[in-house]
Design a protein around this motif. Sequence first.
Motif, mmCIF file in Angstrom:
data_model
loop_
_atom_site.group_PDB
_atom_site.id
_atom_site.type_symbol
_atom_site.label_atom_id
_atom_site.label_comp_id
_atom_site.label_asym_id
_atom_site.label_seq_id
_atom_site.Cartn_x
_atom_site.Cartn_y
_atom_site.Cartn_z
ATOM 1 N N UNK A 31 0.615 -1.041 -0.485
ATOM 2 C CA UNK A 31 -0.313 0.286 0.251
ATOM 3 C C UNK A 31 1.061 1.130 0.156
ATOM 4 N N UNK A 32 1.988 1.451 1.021
ATOM 5 C CA UNK A 32 3.033 2.398 1.021
ATOM 6 C C UNK A 32 3.438 2.163 -0.368
ATOM 7 N N UNK A 33 4.354 1.418 -0.482
ATOM 8 C CA UNK A 33 4.727 1.847 -1.435
ATOM 9 C C UNK A 33 4.307 1.955 -2.874
ATOM 10 N N UNK A 34 2.980 1.528 -3.515
ATOM 11 C CA UNK A 34 2.509 2.241 -4.789
ATOM 12 C C UNK A 34 2.159 3.457 -4.671
ATOM 13 N N UNK A 35 1.424 3.650 -3.406
ATOM 14 C CA UNK A 35 1.045 5.693 -3.238
ATOM 15 C C UNK A 35 2.458 6.257 -3.664
ATOM 16 N N UNK A 36 4.034 5.912 -3.108
ATOM 17 C CA UNK A 36 4.576 6.581 -2.980
ATOM 18 C C UNK A 36 5.226 6.567 -4.076
#
Lengths: 71, 71, 71, 71, 71, 71, 71, 71, 71, 71, 71, 71
Positions: free
Chosen positions: B27-32
């Motif tokens: 989730x964090x990797x996709x958003x960043x």
Amino acid sequence: MYGEDRVYKKIEVIGTSKKSIEDAIQTAVSRANTSLEKLSWFEVGEVRGHVGDDGTVSEYQVVLKVAFQLK
Amino acid sequence: MYGEDRVYKKIEVIGTSKKSIEDAIQTAVSRANTSLEKLSWFEVGEVRGHVGDDGTVSEYQVVLKVAFQLK
Amino acid sequence: MYGEDRVYKKIEVIGTSKKSIEDAIQTAVSRANTSLEKLSWFEVGEVRGHVGDDGTVSEYQVVLKVAFQLK
Amino acid sequence: MYGEDRVYKKIEVIGTSKKSIEDAIQTAVSRANTSLEKLSWFEVGEVRGHVGDDGTVSEYQVVLKVAFQLK
Amino acid sequence: MYGEDRVYKKIEVIGTSKKSIEDAIQTAVSRANTSLEKLSWFEVGEVRGHVGDDGTVSEYQVVLKVAFQLK
Amino acid sequence: MYGEDRVYKKIEVIGTSKKSIEDAIQTAVSRANTSLEKLSWFEVGEVRGHVGDDGTVSEYQVVLKVAFQLK
Amino acid sequence: MYGEDRVYKKIEVIGTSKKSIEDAIQTAVSRANTSLEKLSWFEVGEVRGHVGDDGTVSEYQVVLKVAFQLK
Amino acid sequence: MYGEDRVYKKIEVIGTSKKSIEDAIQTAVSRANTSLEKLSWFEVGEVRGHVGDDGTVSEYQVVLKVAFQLK
Amino acid sequence: MYGEDRVYKKIEVIGTSKKSIEDAIQTAVSRANTSLEKLSWFEVGEVRGHVGDDGTVSEYQVVLKVAFQLK
Amino acid sequence: MYGEDRVYKKIEVIGTSKKSIEDAIQTAVSRANTSLEKLSWFEVGEVRGHVGDDGTVSEYQVVLKVAFQLK
Amino acid sequence: MYGEDRVYKKIEVIGTSKKSIEDAIQTAVSRANTSLEKLSWFEVGEVRGHVGDDGTVSEYQVVLKVAFQLK
Amino acid sequence: MYGEDRVYKKIEVIGTSKKSIEDAIQTAVSRANTSLEKLSWFEVGEVRGHVGDDGTVSEYQVVLKVAFQLK
């Protein structure tokens, strides 16, 4: 098991996996188990990973210590 | 890749997921990856979570650093 | 300089160099200085590096924080 | 390189040098490269040193971890 | 608030104040709130300060991380 | 040297240098050696520095502990 | 929730699971939820595990802190 | 001893003893000394232990690093 | 100030105060300023305190490092 | 007080306050003092807080350990 | 003792002993007590040691901080 | 013992002793064993102590965590 003096050795290894953190741990444990003595336990140090061109996690990298008894 | 001088930047983000630690990382990797440059790797810092009224883990919260090359 | 309330921001960057640790720091500082505000100071976090096929250090990688004043 | 599961091992070594921190790192890397598998990377842990009778640094001692792939 | 996947970003800032630690935190929070998204929380890292010529604390310097939701 | 009980004292100092990390260490070691007892060894704690107006590292600041025997 | 002064207590527990890290967390959270007050959140400290005779991970052991409000 | 470049290796071992912390250290040092090169020094990491059914410490477990010169 | 090589010394002190954390810092800074050279800055390490018989904080104890230039 | 063997227990609590860090410590200490034995001392771990909609610190959250004697 | 503002100073020393960890602590405490003010307490930092030619621990080295009140 | 999911709880206690570090550990373990469930293991955190008027160690204070199974 407790009662006689024993000595254990800890080795630091890194396992990788495309699937999960648990799978990266198992990758490292399996490899260490064949080349070293039979392992007793492991301790996770760092969890890192690689991000592929499509923005998804392409690999988990887990740094762990594995311990085995010196006989 | 090694040989020319490069500069990377690391950003600290937190991703959440109801499902798993790996999913919170993704989730964090996709958003960043969308708002920043294309990411190269990540390093997990803390794993935390929320407990729901029924006593089950309702959310994993993973604090991680993501790195990307400054060009 | 002391006396009025100020706010600084710290950014984490990684610089690389084939030559030395100091050169890797300068690589990161130079690059951050152009894209961010003028830097005030830096703090070294980690020093790592890559080993080439001939068994010599082929690259130093220095993780550092750089700070600049928010105006 | 990313994509297949791999296992790395990390070993802690200390290199010394009369000249510089970088030279102490290279001393350790060269020695580890001959007795172990070919090294991939290193991570500096501590930097220490000895002071000679004339009050100058007579030796740098760098504690580092070196990593190599288990095949 | 819990239940949907969210992503937060953490930024490291330093606030200063002649008055108190709390005031230095507020200085940093106010400044970050205007230039970044609306902040959710903060975490104090280091507390430092400057000593004036008269031997009294002339300034508190608080290093903190501030977090805000990426939408 | 080993065998008789000894006592050492450690002092924390900071040396600066425009040239290099090693030179900043030597600056601190030289100064401590004159005012204290003859030093035995040093341990580097932090490496920091200042960035000049032209965006280059204008000074290295090395925090280190120096040790000497109490006789 | 924010605005009135509250007090929370944190307890350190260890949960085990043959299946996954997440399952070991849930094991600890479920047990703590029944004997203590209703939990609010958890923070993972260490991840360790046991290796069985066949060289596979036979158990994950997760050390975590669980927090609940004192009323 | 100081003056020529040397390389040391550090190994992590765990020694146990029913008697004392010092005895657990000696157990590990003795065992490491036979299988490895002659040891130079040790550094204690963790001190743990087991509690017997009668509520007394039945075993001390000391995690330590032992160092020896690579020649 | 930057440009000439300087050496600083750091000393660890503990100040106490019945009133506040800031007051305990000032107590230590004032006392160190008289017995040592003029101080330049301080860094807070630990904040502790004593609880009186009536269940209120009767004293704050702040462990801090104070730094001054060796001339 | 020194001379007879004693045992203390440490408990981790979090106190909140709209006013100050000291007030958040007192909130936690007061609450712990009533439900536990009479407290002897406290040690501050983390200082965090919440930021309100108007960009001001709306709450300080102090994580601390409180200690009391087991009799 | 609690109630009036006091200032303590902490000094880092290393004591050695052929016999035990406790004896190495006492060696350092005795020596610091004569050259400094009367000590109040100590805190152990590191425990290290030297290994003799016969593979036995020939010396314990304990790094500790000793504290005394500045009057 | 491995194979069924279990939950352990860790409690932080401090034991004191005039005699030795091991004796201070035993003091804490004995006391915790009576008031809590039967203990399984302990982990030493800090070793501190008090210095008497005659400059000898008058008391060892060992901070440790003790663990027991929640059934």
